[in-house]
Design a protein around this motif. Structure first.
Motif, short mmCIF file in Angstrom:
data_model
loop_
_atom_site.label_atom_id
_atom_site.label_comp_id
_atom_site.label_asym_id
_atom_site.label_seq_id
_atom_site.Cartn_x
_atom_site.Cartn_y
_atom_site.Cartn_z
N GLU A 46 -56.04 -67.54 64.28
CA GLU A 46 -55.44 -68.59 63.57
C GLU A 46 -56.63 -69.33 62.88
OE1 GLU A 46 -54.35 -70.41 67.24
OE2 GLU A 46 -52.40 -69.14 67.42
N GLN A 47 -56.43 -70.42 62.20
CA GLN A 47 -57.08 -71.31 61.39
C GLN A 47 -58.12 -71.85 62.27
OE1 GLN A 47 -55.43 -74.85 59.79
NE2 GLN A 47 -57.24 -75.11 58.48
N MET A 48 -59.44 -71.69 62.11
CA MET A 48 -60.45 -72.28 62.94
C MET A 48 -60.74 -73.81 62.57
SD MET A 48 -64.37 -71.02 63.61
CE MET A 48 -64.07 -70.10 64.95
N LYS A 49 -60.50 -74.57 63.67
CA LYS A 49 -60.67 -76.15 63.35
C LYS A 49 -62.09 -76.37 62.74
CE LYS A 49 -56.71 -76.92 64.87
NZ LYS A 49 -55.59 -76.53 63.83
N TYR A 50 -62.63 -77.65 61.94
CA TYR A 50 -63.79 -77.72 61.65
C TYR A 50 -64.74 -77.93 62.45
CZ TYR A 50 -67.34 -80.14 58.88
OH TYR A 50 -68.70 -80.39 58.22
N ASP A 51 -64.34 -78.64 63.57
CA ASP A 51 -65.51 -79.05 64.60
C ASP A 51 -65.76 -77.55 65.03
OD1 ASP A 51 -65.64 -81.78 63.98
OD2 ASP A 51 -63.94 -82.05 65.60
N ASN A 52 -64.85 -76.79 65.40
CA ASN A 52 -65.32 -75.40 66.22
C ASN A 52 -66.04 -74.66 65.24
OD1 ASN A 52 -63.77 -76.25 68.45
ND2 ASN A 52 -61.66 -75.16 67.86
N TYR A 53 -65.50 -74.63 64.06
CA TYR A 53 -66.64 -73.77 62.86
C TYR A 53 -67.85 -74.31 63.01
CZ TYR A 53 -68.41 -72.55 58.35
OH TYR A 53 -69.16 -72.15 57.60
N TYR A 54 -67.98 -75.61 62.72
CA TYR A 54 -69.45 -76.14 62.68
C TYR A 54 -70.20 -75.99 63.84
CZ TYR A 54 -72.98 -79.62 62.08
OH TYR A 54 -74.27 -80.16 61.69
N LYS A 55 -69.47 -75.97 65.16
CA LYS A 55 -70.51 -75.86 66.38
C LYS A 55 -70.69 -74.54 66.68
CE LYS A 55 -68.57 -80.11 68.66
NZ LYS A 55 -67.41 -80.54 69.39
N MET A 56 -69.71 -73.49 66.22
CA MET A 56 -70.05 -72.23 66.89
C MET A 56 -70.51 -71.16 65.57
SD MET A 56 -66.22 -71.80 68.75
CE MET A 56 -66.04 -70.40 68.77
N LYS A 57 -70.01 -71.46 64.44
CA LYS A 57 -70.50 -70.69 63.40
C LYS A 57 -71.78 -71.38 62.71
CE LYS A 57 -67.30 -67.54 63.82
NZ LYS A 57 -67.33 -66.28 64.17
N PHE A 58 -71.28 -72.48 61.98
CA PHE A 58 -72.19 -72.98 61.06
C PHE A 58 -73.56 -73.56 61.55
CE2 PHE A 58 -74.06 -76.52 58.02
CZ PHE A 58 -74.03 -75.71 56.94
N LYS A 59 -73.53 -74.50 62.67
CA LYS A 59 -74.73 -75.08 63.03
C LYS A 59 -75.86 -73.91 63.78
CE LYS A 59 -76.38 -78.85 65.78
NZ LYS A 59 -75.90 -79.85 66.67
N PRO A 60 -75.58 -72.98 64.46
CA PRO A 60 -76.45 -72.06 65.07
C PRO A 60 -77.27 -71.39 63.83
CG PRO A 60 -74.35 -71.82 66.14
CD PRO A 60 -74.23 -72.69 65.07
N ILE A 61 -76.46 -71.16 62.82
CA ILE A 61 -77.15 -70.29 61.68
C ILE A 61 -78.29 -71.38 61.09
CG2 ILE A 61 -76.82 -69.36 59.33
CD1 ILE A 61 -74.11 -68.20 60.52
N ILE A 62 -77.59 -72.34 60.62
CA ILE A 62 -78.64 -73.47 59.82
C ILE A 62 -79.97 -73.88 60.99
CG2 ILE A 62 -78.75 -75.94 59.25
CD1 ILE A 62 -77.15 -73.95 57.25
N GLU A 63 -79.61 -73.85 62.21
CA GLU A 63 -80.92 -74.03 63.10
C GLU A 63 -81.83 -73.09 63.04
OE1 GLU A 63 -79.01 -75.17 66.68
OE2 GLU A 63 -78.61 -77.35 66.07
N LYS A 64 -81.16 -71.75 62.98
CA LYS A 64 -82.09 -70.73 63.29
C LYS A 64 -82.78 -70.60 61.94
CE LYS A 64 -81.99 -65.64 63.65
NZ LYS A 64 -80.96 -64.39 63.92
N LYS A 69 -80.53 -79.95 58.48
CA LYS A 69 -80.17 -81.40 57.87
C LYS A 69 -78.98 -81.14 57.10
CE LYS A 69 -84.73 -83.50 57.90
NZ LYS A 69 -85.38 -84.37 57.22
N HIS A 70 -78.47 -79.66 56.98
CA HIS A 70 -77.33 -79.31 56.16
C HIS A 70 -75.99 -79.50 56.76
CE1 HIS A 70 -79.74 -78.31 52.54
NE2 HIS A 70 -80.55 -77.67 53.57
N LYS A 71 -74.95 -79.72 56.01
CA LYS A 71 -73.81 -79.66 56.57
C LYS A 71 -72.89 -78.56 55.56
CE LYS A 71 -74.04 -83.35 58.98
NZ LYS A 71 -74.23 -83.33 60.48
N PRO A 72 -71.73 -78.33 56.18
CA PRO A 72 -70.99 -77.06 55.48
C PRO A 72 -70.87 -77.26 53.92
CG PRO A 72 -70.15 -77.34 57.61
CD PRO A 72 -71.10 -78.44 57.39
#
Length: 80
Positions: A46-64, A69-72
């Motif tokens: 199903e569609q991933m909610k923005y907060d879940n996407y940010y916490k589970m996908k985007f943020k870990p990659i950006i931190e690595k 300081k970036h946002k999607p």
């Protein structure tokens, strides 16, 4: 480039340029979810909610990558 089919008038037939390094990632998700409505989905398909996407996908990659300081929705790197 990809062309969108957004829900709003501004989002319809919008062309989005893609960097060559992102194309394999987009292709992976497209091939995995081509029969679904959304490119990136949750475990239920199903569609991933923005907060879940940010916490589970985007943020870990950006931190690595040390770009925390970036946002999607950023268009370019900070400081450029």
């Amino acid at each position: 480039m990809i062309r969108t089919d957004g829900k709003t008038k501004a989002g319809r037939n919008r062309t989005i340029p893609l960097h060559n390094r992102i194309i394999p990632i987009i292709s992976k998700y497209y091939n995995k979810n081509k029969d679904k409505e959304y490119l990136i989905t949750n475990k239920k398909g199903e569609q991933m909610k923005y907060d879940n996407y940010y916490k589970m996908k985007f943020k870990p990659i950006i931190e690595k990558l040390g770009l925390d300081k970036h946002k999607p929705h950023d268009r370019k790197a900070h400081g450029n």
